[in-house]
Every structure is written in C-alpha cells, then in structure tokens.
Motif scaffolding. Structure first.
Motif, short mmCIF file in Angstrom:
data_model
loop_
_atom_site.label_atom_id
_atom_site.label_comp_id
_atom_site.label_asym_id
_atom_site.label_seq_id
_atom_site.Cartn_x
_atom_site.Cartn_y
_atom_site.Cartn_z
N LYS A 1 -51.48 -14.33 73.65
CA LYS A 1 -52.62 -13.42 73.56
C LYS A 1 -52.65 -12.45 74.73
CE LYS A 1 -55.83 -16.28 70.85
NZ LYS A 1 -57.09 -17.05 70.87
N GLN A 2 -52.38 -12.96 75.93
CA GLN A 2 -52.42 -12.12 77.13
C GLN A 2 -51.29 -11.11 77.17
OE1 GLN A 2 -52.48 -14.91 80.37
NE2 GLN A 2 -54.58 -15.60 79.95
N SER A 3 -50.12 -11.51 76.64
CA SER A 3 -48.94 -10.64 76.73
C SER A 3 -48.67 -9.86 75.46
CB SER A 3 -47.71 -11.48 77.08
OG SER A 3 -47.51 -12.49 76.10
N GLY A 4 -49.39 -10.18 74.36
CA GLY A 4 -49.16 -9.47 73.10
C GLY A 4 -47.84 -9.80 72.45
N VAL A 5 -47.34 -11.01 72.69
CA VAL A 5 -46.05 -11.44 72.14
C VAL A 5 -46.27 -12.20 70.84
CG1 VAL A 5 -44.04 -12.93 72.53
CG2 VAL A 5 -44.98 -11.57 74.41
N PRO A 6 -45.58 -11.84 69.75
CA PRO A 6 -45.70 -12.61 68.49
C PRO A 6 -45.21 -14.04 68.68
CG PRO A 6 -44.64 -10.49 68.12
CD PRO A 6 -44.70 -10.67 69.60
N TYR A 7 -45.91 -14.96 68.06
CA TYR A 7 -45.57 -16.38 68.13
C TYR A 7 -45.33 -16.90 66.73
CZ TYR A 7 -46.35 -21.43 68.74
OH TYR A 7 -46.23 -22.80 68.71
N LEU A 8 -44.08 -17.31 66.45
CA LEU A 8 -43.71 -17.83 65.13
C LEU A 8 -43.53 -19.34 65.23
CD1 LEU A 8 -43.03 -14.78 64.81
CD2 LEU A 8 -41.12 -15.47 63.37
N ARG A 9 -44.16 -20.05 64.31
CA ARG A 9 -44.08 -21.51 64.30
C ARG A 9 -43.53 -21.97 62.95
NH1 ARG A 9 -43.40 -26.33 66.73
NH2 ARG A 9 -44.04 -27.94 65.28
N LEU A 10 -42.44 -22.76 62.99
CA LEU A 10 -41.88 -23.32 61.75
C LEU A 10 -42.63 -24.61 61.42
CD1 LEU A 10 -39.70 -23.14 59.55
CD2 LEU A 10 -38.25 -24.56 61.00
N GLU A 11 -43.31 -24.62 60.30
CA GLU A 11 -44.06 -25.79 59.85
C GLU A 11 -43.69 -26.11 58.41
OE1 GLU A 11 -45.93 -27.85 61.31
OE2 GLU A 11 -46.80 -26.91 63.10
N ARG A 12 -43.01 -27.22 58.19
CA ARG A 12 -42.69 -27.61 56.83
C ARG A 12 -43.96 -28.04 56.10
NH1 ARG A 12 -37.65 -30.99 59.14
NH2 ARG A 12 -36.01 -29.44 58.88
N PRO A 13 -44.04 -27.77 54.80
CA PRO A 13 -45.22 -28.20 54.03
C PRO A 13 -45.44 -29.70 54.15
CG PRO A 13 -43.84 -26.72 52.73
CD PRO A 13 -43.05 -27.06 53.96
N GLU A 14 -46.70 -30.10 54.19
CA GLU A 14 -47.01 -31.51 54.33
C GLU A 14 -46.54 -32.32 53.11
OE1 GLU A 14 -51.23 -31.67 55.13
OE2 GLU A 14 -50.80 -31.96 57.25
N THR A 15 -46.23 -33.57 53.36
CA THR A 15 -45.79 -34.48 52.31
C THR A 15 -47.00 -35.11 51.62
OG1 THR A 15 -43.87 -35.00 53.71
CG2 THR A 15 -44.31 -36.47 51.84
N ASN A 16 -46.91 -35.28 50.32
CA ASN A 16 -47.94 -36.03 49.60
C ASN A 16 -47.76 -37.51 49.92
OD1 ASN A 16 -49.11 -33.80 48.30
ND2 ASN A 16 -47.53 -33.82 46.71
N ILE A 17 -48.77 -38.08 50.54
CA ILE A 17 -48.68 -39.46 51.01
C ILE A 17 -49.32 -40.41 49.98
CG2 ILE A 17 -49.21 -41.04 52.89
CD1 ILE A 17 -47.37 -38.69 53.60
N PRO A 18 -48.58 -41.45 49.57
CA PRO A 18 -49.16 -42.40 48.61
C PRO A 18 -50.32 -43.17 49.23
CG PRO A 18 -47.03 -43.18 49.43
CD PRO A 18 -47.19 -41.78 49.93
N ASP A 19 -51.21 -43.62 48.38
CA ASP A 19 -52.36 -44.40 48.82
C ASP A 19 -51.93 -45.85 49.01
OD1 ASP A 19 -54.86 -45.31 49.42
OD2 ASP A 19 -55.62 -45.26 47.36
N SER A 20 -51.86 -46.29 50.26
CA SER A 20 -51.42 -47.65 50.55
C SER A 20 -52.07 -48.14 51.83
CB SER A 20 -49.89 -47.72 50.70
OG SER A 20 -49.48 -48.98 51.16
N SER A 21 -52.48 -49.40 51.81
CA SER A 21 -53.08 -50.01 53.01
C SER A 21 -52.04 -50.21 54.11
CB SER A 21 -53.72 -51.35 52.64
OG SER A 21 -52.74 -52.24 52.11
N LEU A 22 -50.76 -50.07 53.77
CA LEU A 22 -49.70 -50.24 54.78
C LEU A 22 -49.51 -48.98 55.62
CD1 LEU A 22 -47.00 -52.10 52.63
CD2 LEU A 22 -48.36 -53.07 54.50
N ILE A 23 -50.11 -47.88 55.21
CA ILE A 23 -49.92 -46.60 55.91
C ILE A 23 -51.12 -46.29 56.80
CG2 ILE A 23 -49.51 -44.13 55.67
CD1 ILE A 23 -48.26 -44.69 52.96
N SER A 24 -50.85 -46.11 58.09
CA SER A 24 -51.85 -45.62 59.03
C SER A 24 -51.45 -44.21 59.45
CB SER A 24 -51.93 -46.52 60.27
OG SER A 24 -52.29 -47.84 59.91
N GLN A 25 -52.43 -43.37 59.72
CA GLN A 25 -52.14 -41.98 60.06
C GLN A 25 -52.76 -41.61 61.39
OE1 GLN A 25 -52.54 -39.13 56.80
NE2 GLN A 25 -52.74 -40.80 55.35
#
Length: 240
Positions: A62-86
């Motif tokens: 913001k201070q320097s006016g430099v573009p910032y590009l971030r590579l973010e893969r789409p989130e995974t659909n997580i199955p409903d399971s009591s074994l999974i903590s997030q």
C-alpha cells in the motif's frame, strides 16, 4: 524487478517461465517484513499462508504502490466426518494438536504418531512444543537436501523423513499412512492440485484423525487460482 516468494513446485514453475522470458527476478523463500530490497514492480507470493506476513506485505504494498499477486488454489470440499478437525492458522493448529495428542497419548499409553504433510514449514513450532514428548513425528518434504537437513537438525529421525515429490495418489497415501502406523494426519488445504482430497480420503478409510489447516482469508491483493492465470497476468501487465 519481480520478487517471487515461495519454495513450492508452483514457484519453480513460475521461475522457469520468467527465466525463459529472460526476466530478472529475486526469489525468496519467505517474506519477513524486514527485507531491504530495491522497490519491485510486483510481488508474486506462492509461499505458505501467514496472517503476520499478510499484514506486513499489505502495509509495504500500500505504501509503495506495488501490485501484490497471491496464488490461492480453490478450497477443497471437505466431507462431514467427526475424524476431521479444522484450524485456520498455525496457532490454532498447535492448540488442536496439543488437545488430540494429549487425549490419544493417555488412551493408547504410547507415543502418538503424527504424519505431517505440510512440509518443513513451521516444523520448529511443532517439534519444540510441549506435546512433542508425547508424539513421534513423520515428516514428508520435497526431495531437497536443505529440507532433509532441516528436519534432521530439528531432531527428526532419518527413518521418519520422507523426501518425496507429490502430489500423491490415494493408494500411495494410504500405504504410507498404514506403513508408519499414523494416528493423526496433519495437512493443509492445498486444493485438488495439491492432493488434499486424496490425503483426506485415504486417512478416513484407515480411520485416522485429520487436522486440516484451511486457507487464511486475511490476504491482500490479486488472488490467482492457478499458475496459468498468474503467468498470463504477468505477461499482460508486467512483461509486455
């Protein structure tokens, strides 16, 4: 000048793209906020998510006016399971690890085997944690000497270091989890391209607990979903 952050396969792919174009760039493993660099034309971030990093990068860009590009893969659909903590950051992940390892340690009366698929990132905070004495850590990292050495320097036994290039099939993940007798699989949501779905499905079939670190939404800048989208933006806006 382009600054490229990260040591992932995608970062290497973009490095090759820039090299093939004859473009000068600086490649760094991470952003500390204390970097004394010539003002870049763009920052391309393919490093691990970190809320502290996002804050410092946001302020700098913001201070320097430099573009910032971030590579973010789409989130995974997580199955409903009591074994999974997030968890949504490393601090939360450590708290959940502490809780689950303590519980399983008392239940099984032995060291809890944690299969770590997040690489060497933040490994120090795990092996130096209060619960480390109750656990055996199996770490899967890229087949690079510096990463293997880092694991050894942190006290990971050579038998528990897997230097392998992914993504891995469901069968390979399942075989490795079973071979090491994992109790908990620690992984991050790196999307379908990163094999998150196969890690989760193979762990669930074995009845293993999963601690999944989700994407931090506190980022700043232009979000790209794949390498082609990112390199196209660079070609059209920076490299033309």
């Amino acid at each position: 000048m382009i600054i490229l952050l990260g040591e992932t396969p995608a970062a290497r792919e973009i490095s090759e793209h820039l090299q093939n174009r004859g473009i000068n760039f600086i490649k760094k493993s991470s952003w500390t906020g204390r970097d004394n660099l010539t003002l870049p034309s763009v920052i391309v971030d393919i490093s691990h998510p970190s809320s502290d990093k996002f804050v410092s990068l946001s302020q700098f860009c913001k201070q320097s006016g430099v573009p910032y590009l971030r590579l973010e893969r789409p989130e995974t659909n997580i199955p409903d399971s009591s074994l999974i903590s997030q968890a949504y950051n490393w601090e939360e992940a450590l708290l959940r690890l502490n809780e689950r390892i303590s519980t399983l340690y008392q239940k099984k009366e032995r060291q809890v085997k944690v299969f770590i698929t997040t690489g060497s990132h933040q490994l120090e905070s795990i092996v130096h944690s209060p619960f480390a004495s109750m656990a055996r850590f199996i770490v899967r990292v890229l087949p690079e000497g510096c990463l293997v050495q880092k694991c050894q320097d942190l006290g990971i036994h050579p038998r528990d270091i897997l230097a392998m290039q992914g993504p891995f099939s469901k069968d390979i993940n399942k075989a490795l989890f079973k071979f090491y007798g994992a109790d908990i699989v620690l992984t991050k949501d790196s999307g379908l391209a990163g094999g998150t779905d196969t890690k989760i499905s193979s762990a669930l079939e074995l009845g293993l607990e999963i601690l999944l670190i989700r994407k931090n939404k506190a980022g700043y800048g232009l979000i790209m979903n794949n390498v082609n989208e990112l390199t196209t933006w660079l070609d059209e806006n920076i490299l033309k």
